[in-house]
Design a protein around this motif. Structure first.
Motif, mmCIF file in Angstrom:
data_model
loop_
_atom_site.group_PDB
_atom_site.id
_atom_site.type_symbol
_atom_site.label_atom_id
_atom_site.label_comp_id
_atom_site.label_asym_id
_atom_site.label_seq_id
_atom_site.Cartn_x
_atom_site.Cartn_y
_atom_site.Cartn_z
ATOM 1 N N ASP A 86 66.383 29.606 40.870
ATOM 2 C CA ASP A 86 66.455 30.624 39.816
ATOM 3 C C ASP A 86 67.868 30.889 39.304
ATOM 4 N N GLN A 87 68.861 30.154 39.785
ATOM 5 C CA GLN A 87 70.236 30.355 39.314
ATOM 6 C C GLN A 87 70.359 29.913 37.860
ATOM 7 N N LYS A 88 71.000 30.738 37.043
ATOM 8 C CA LYS A 88 71.228 30.383 35.651
ATOM 9 C C LYS A 88 72.265 29.270 35.567
ATOM 10 N N LEU A 89 72.049 28.343 34.656
ATOM 11 C CA LEU A 89 72.926 27.191 34.494
ATOM 12 C C LEU A 89 73.609 27.290 33.134
ATOM 13 N N LYS A 90 74.853 27.726 33.147
ATOM 14 C CA LYS A 90 75.606 27.909 31.910
ATOM 15 C C LYS A 90 76.428 26.662 31.623
ATOM 16 N N SER A 92 64.947 18.906 33.583
ATOM 17 C CA SER A 92 63.805 19.735 33.208
ATOM 18 C C SER A 92 62.523 18.915 33.220
ATOM 19 N N GLY A 137 63.860 25.409 31.261
ATOM 20 C CA GLY A 137 64.530 25.900 30.072
ATOM 21 C C GLY A 137 63.593 26.773 29.262
ATOM 22 N N ARG A 171 67.022 31.539 26.107
ATOM 23 C CA ARG A 171 67.397 32.052 27.439
ATOM 24 C C ARG A 171 68.128 31.014 28.271
ATOM 25 N N GLY A 172 68.296 29.821 27.741
ATOM 26 C CA GLY A 172 69.043 28.800 28.457
ATOM 27 C C GLY A 172 68.267 28.175 29.608
ATOM 28 N N PHE A 173 69.006 27.580 30.531
ATOM 29 C CA PHE A 173 68.414 26.856 31.648
ATOM 30 C C PHE A 173 68.650 27.597 32.962
ATOM 31 N N ARG A 174 67.768 27.342 33.912
ATOM 32 C CA ARG A 174 67.946 27.843 35.271
ATOM 33 C C ARG A 174 67.329 26.843 36.238
#
Length: 221
Positions: A33-37, A60, A67, A71-74
């Motif tokens: 669940d960590q966001k991937l910036k 993904s 994704g 909201r981006g990726f996590r």
């Protein structure tokens, strides 16, 4: 930084980036669940926005990253429900593939399975004695190679691709069991030898039962 952003953004760079992120997801460096910036990933792994976006798209498609629009990726979650579902899918897919491999496999396939089993036993002995990052990675690779060899003669590229995808999704659960000291090495050795013998004897019923047991032992909810 693993790569310089100055390198050409070709498929090789994307493959290297994807391999590095897969490893860090499997070993828990990148948490569920960590966001991937993008900026943080580029700073850590290198590459450009384009190559990193392509890397995340690939991960993904493999079920390792999620994704969402705006909201981006996590990193994909790793709940007990996820674990049970991965275990179910692996058991079903690999049982079908192994059944076909036992029916279709030749002597060369048998040799491949024997070699992969031998390498796995060496890797298991090494990681059981010295469970550091290097032996853990080599052990994980050997687990993958044995699972892949078992179904290599199934004559279905799609089954093989599905097996690879869900095996990769299972890696972090198996490596967590390793870190927590929850693997029974003696039981694993006996079960893997029995599985090898059943495959070589073309004893499909026994082989499939042992395969499901092996996957279940690797993935305990």
């Amino acid at each position: 930084m693993i790569f310089s952003g100055k390198k050409n953004e070709d498929s090789t760079i994307v493959e290297l980036l994807a391999s590095s992120l897969r490893k860090d997801i499997a070993f828990g460096t990148l948490l569920p669940d960590q966001k991937l910036k993008l900026n943080e990933l580029r700073s850590r792994y290198g590459g450009s926005n384009h190559s990193m976006r392509e890397t995340l798209r690939i991960l993904s498609s493999e079920g390792l990253v999620e994704g969402a629009a705006q909201r981006g990726f996590r990193v994909t979650s790793a709940t007990e429900d996820d674990l049970r579902d991965i275990q179910l899918v692996r058991q079903e897919i690999e049982s079908i593939a192994l059944s076909r491999a036992i029916a279709l496999g030749d002597v060369a396939w048998e040799g491949q399975v024997v070699a992969a089993h031998h390498a796995l036993q060496k890797a298991e002995a090494a990681v059981a004695t010295t469970p550091d990052d290097l032996t853990a990675l080599e052990w994980d690779d050997a687990c993958r190679a044995f699972a892949t060899a078992l179904i290599a003669a199934c004559d279905s590229p799609r089954l093989i691709d599905l097996q690879r995808k869900f095996f990769d999704q299972s890696r972090r659960f198996r490596l967590a069991l390793l870190r927590e000291g929850k693997l029974n090495w003696a039981a694993r050795k006996a079960r893997q030898k029995a599985l090898l013998d059943a495959v070589l004897d073309r004893d499909e019923t026994t082989a499939l039962a042992l395969l499901k047991e092996e996957i279940g032992a690797d993935l305990k909810a």
